[in-house]
Design a protein around this motif. Structure first.
Motif, PDB file in Angstrom:
ATOM      1  N   ASP A  12     167.131  32.180  38.149  1.00  0.00           N
ATOM      2  CA  ASP A  12     166.265  31.896  37.019  1.00  0.00           C
ATOM      3  C   ASP A  12     166.045  33.167  36.211  1.00  0.00           C
ATOM      4  OD1 ASP A  12     164.212  29.746  35.923  1.00  0.00           O
ATOM      5  OD2 ASP A  12     163.231  31.711  35.891  1.00  0.00           O
ATOM      6  N   LEU A  13     166.443  33.147  34.939  1.00  0.00           N
ATOM      7  CA  LEU A  13     166.385  34.346  34.116  1.00  0.00           C
ATOM      8  C   LEU A  13     164.963  34.860  33.940  1.00  0.00           C
ATOM      9  CD1 LEU A  13     168.937  33.583  31.265  1.00  0.00           C
ATOM     10  CD2 LEU A  13     169.242  35.040  33.265  1.00  0.00           C
ATOM     11  N   PHE A  14     164.038  33.967  33.661  1.00  0.00           N
ATOM     12  CA  PHE A  14     162.654  34.387  33.482  1.00  0.00           C
ATOM     13  C   PHE A  14     162.152  35.090  34.740  1.00  0.00           C
ATOM     14  CE2 PHE A  14     158.390  33.084  34.897  1.00  0.00           C
ATOM     15  CZ  PHE A  14     157.635  33.891  34.063  1.00  0.00           C
ATOM     16  N   TYR A  15     162.357  34.459  35.891  1.00  0.00           N
ATOM     17  CA  TYR A  15     161.816  35.036  37.120  1.00  0.00           C
ATOM     18  C   TYR A  15     162.454  36.376  37.439  1.00  0.00           C
ATOM     19  CZ  TYR A  15     160.216  35.753  41.837  1.00  0.00           C
ATOM     20  OH  TYR A  15     159.633  36.318  42.939  1.00  0.00           O
ATOM     21  N   ARG A  16     163.781  36.462  37.332  1.00  0.00           N
ATOM     22  CA  ARG A  16     164.455  37.699  37.719  1.00  0.00           C
ATOM     23  C   ARG A  16     163.967  38.878  36.876  1.00  0.00           C
ATOM     24  NH1 ARG A  16     165.321  37.937  42.343  1.00  0.00           N
ATOM     25  NH2 ARG A  16     166.546  39.808  41.949  1.00  0.00           N
ATOM     26  N   ALA A  17     163.816  38.663  35.592  1.00  0.00           N
ATOM     27  CA  ALA A  17     163.389  39.762  34.725  1.00  0.00           C
ATOM     28  C   ALA A  17     161.945  40.158  34.998  1.00  0.00           C
ATOM     29  CB  ALA A  17     163.562  39.374  33.268  1.00  0.00           C
ATOM     30  N   GLN A  18     161.052  39.182  35.120  1.00  0.00           N
ATOM     31  CA  GLN A  18     159.639  39.496  35.341  1.00  0.00           C
ATOM     32  C   GLN A  18     159.412  40.055  36.740  1.00  0.00           C
ATOM     33  OE1 GLN A  18     159.192  39.392  32.054  1.00  0.00           O
ATOM     34  NE2 GLN A  18     157.070  38.909  32.538  1.00  0.00           N
ATOM     35  N   ALA A  19     160.140  39.535  37.726  1.00  0.00           N
ATOM     36  CA  ALA A  19     159.999  40.042  39.088  1.00  0.00           C
ATOM     37  C   ALA A  19     160.424  41.497  39.172  1.00  0.00           C
ATOM     38  CB  ALA A  19     160.823  39.188  40.053  1.00  0.00           C
ATOM     39  N   ALA A  20     161.500  41.845  38.468  1.00  0.00           N
ATOM     40  CA  ALA A  20     161.944  43.235  38.456  1.00  0.00           C
ATOM     41  C   ALA A  20     160.898  44.130  37.800  1.00  0.00           C
ATOM     42  CB  ALA A  20     163.279  43.348  37.732  1.00  0.00           C
ATOM     43  N   ARG A  21     160.236  43.595  36.778  1.00  0.00           N
ATOM     44  CA  ARG A  21     159.246  44.392  36.049  1.00  0.00           C
ATOM     45  C   ARG A  21     158.047  44.737  36.921  1.00  0.00           C
ATOM     46  NH1 ARG A  21     155.301  42.021  31.400  1.00  0.00           N
ATOM     47  NH2 ARG A  21     154.036  43.877  31.106  1.00  0.00           N
ATOM     48  N   ILE A  22     157.549  43.794  37.724  1.00  0.00           N
ATOM     49  CA  ILE A  22     156.323  44.053  38.494  1.00  0.00           C
ATOM     50  C   ILE A  22     156.576  44.255  39.982  1.00  0.00           C
ATOM     51  CG2 ILE A  22     154.998  42.690  36.832  1.00  0.00           C
ATOM     52  CD1 ILE A  22     154.680  40.550  39.014  1.00  0.00           C
ATOM     53  N   GLY A  23     157.830  44.173  40.412  1.00  0.00           N
ATOM     54  CA  GLY A  23     158.129  44.336  41.830  1.00  0.00           C
ATOM     55  C   GLY A  23     157.668  43.162  42.668  1.00  0.00           C
ATOM     56  N   ALA A  24     157.893  41.947  42.187  1.00  0.00           N
ATOM     57  CA  ALA A  24     157.428  40.748  42.893  1.00  0.00           C
ATOM     58  C   ALA A  24     158.339  40.411  44.066  1.00  0.00           C
ATOM     59  CB  ALA A  24     157.362  39.567  41.938  1.00  0.00           C
TER      60      ALA A  24
END
Length: 258
Positions: A12-24
């Protein structure tokens, strides 16, 4: 738009980018949804990220409660679905209680492109800013062009490209990379700001186009960006370059104290 054959969140593009940003880290996944959690980038507490089918997201959130949650980003309609579930299913009331104390802020739209757009006039003015110079240039431009952008708090976390006309920097935009399942990366663009006096001349379009073409040529499998759902101008710009709407995301956060 997805990019994977593995677990749902891996593609999922949204998740991968946001997860990388906050370290999820991933909390739970199903065949059609997933949720993860990381530190909230705006302060104390934690942020939940959710992607996929809204009703399956609700199932996962209720089955996997997270302590110290202060914000979330999820597909549009997620909080309303949680409230409906709590109202109709007595067994869900306790698990849904933390969400019932939250509210939604401005929604934003995720757009993406995986083919290089046609060149735009002015691209030759786009220059990748050296890390030693980026901070001063970016802060100077954004203080005038977009003073309330979150990017001003995270200048050092990104690469920045500027649009220079002679000795003046007219606009800046950030880029970063996040991994995707199966190899490769997604390029994430953000923080576009053009000085007010230089708008309407194609500066933002040329800058966005130049960065998009550069990232795809450098191996990014897809380029994505977000724009506020209630602002039409930036969306029209991005769509004119070939960016397609992927999904609408709602920002969920704790209600302000009375």
């Amino acid at each position: 738009m997805t990019t994977a054959t593995g677990g749902f969140l891996d593609g999922d593009l949204f998740y991968r980018a946001q997860a990388a940003r906050i370290g999820a880290r991933t909390v739970a996944e199903s065949a059609a949804a997933g949720v993860g959690v990381g530190p909230d980038p705006n302060g104390t507490g934690r942020r939940m990220l959710a992607a996929g089918d809204v009703e399956e997201i609700v199932d996962l959130l209720l089955a996997h409660p997270v302590a110290d949650l202060v914000s979330a980003q999820a597909p549009d309609g997620t909080l309303a679905a949680l409230r409906r579930r709590a109202a109709t299913d007595p067994g869900a009331t306790a698990a849904a209680a933390p969400w019932l104390a939250m509210t939604t802020g401005r929604a934003w739209d995720l757009l993406a492109i995986d083919e290089a757009p046609a060149r735009r006039p002015g691209e030759e003015h786009a220059e990748l800013l050296p890390s030693d110079d980026a901070g001063a240039v970016v802060r100077d431009v954004l203080a005038e062009a977009y003073p309330d952008t979150w990017a001003l708090q995270h200048v050092e976390d990104h690469d920045w490209t500027g649009y220079r006309d002679g000795d003046r920097w007219l606009a800046v935009m950030a880029s970063s990379r996040a991994p995707v399942q199966g190899g490769g990366e997604v390029a994430v663009l953000s923080g576009l700001g053009t000085r007010p006096a230089d708008r309407g001349r194609g500066v933002g379009s040329a800058l966005t186009c130049a960065i998009t073409r550069r990232e795809l040529a450098a191996g990014a499998r897809v380029v994505q960006l977000g724009t506020w759902a209630d602002v039409d101008g930036p969306r029209r710009l991005y769509e004119s370059l070939g960016f397609a709407h992927v999904q609408r995301v709602e920002n969920i956060h704790a209600r302000p104290a009375d």
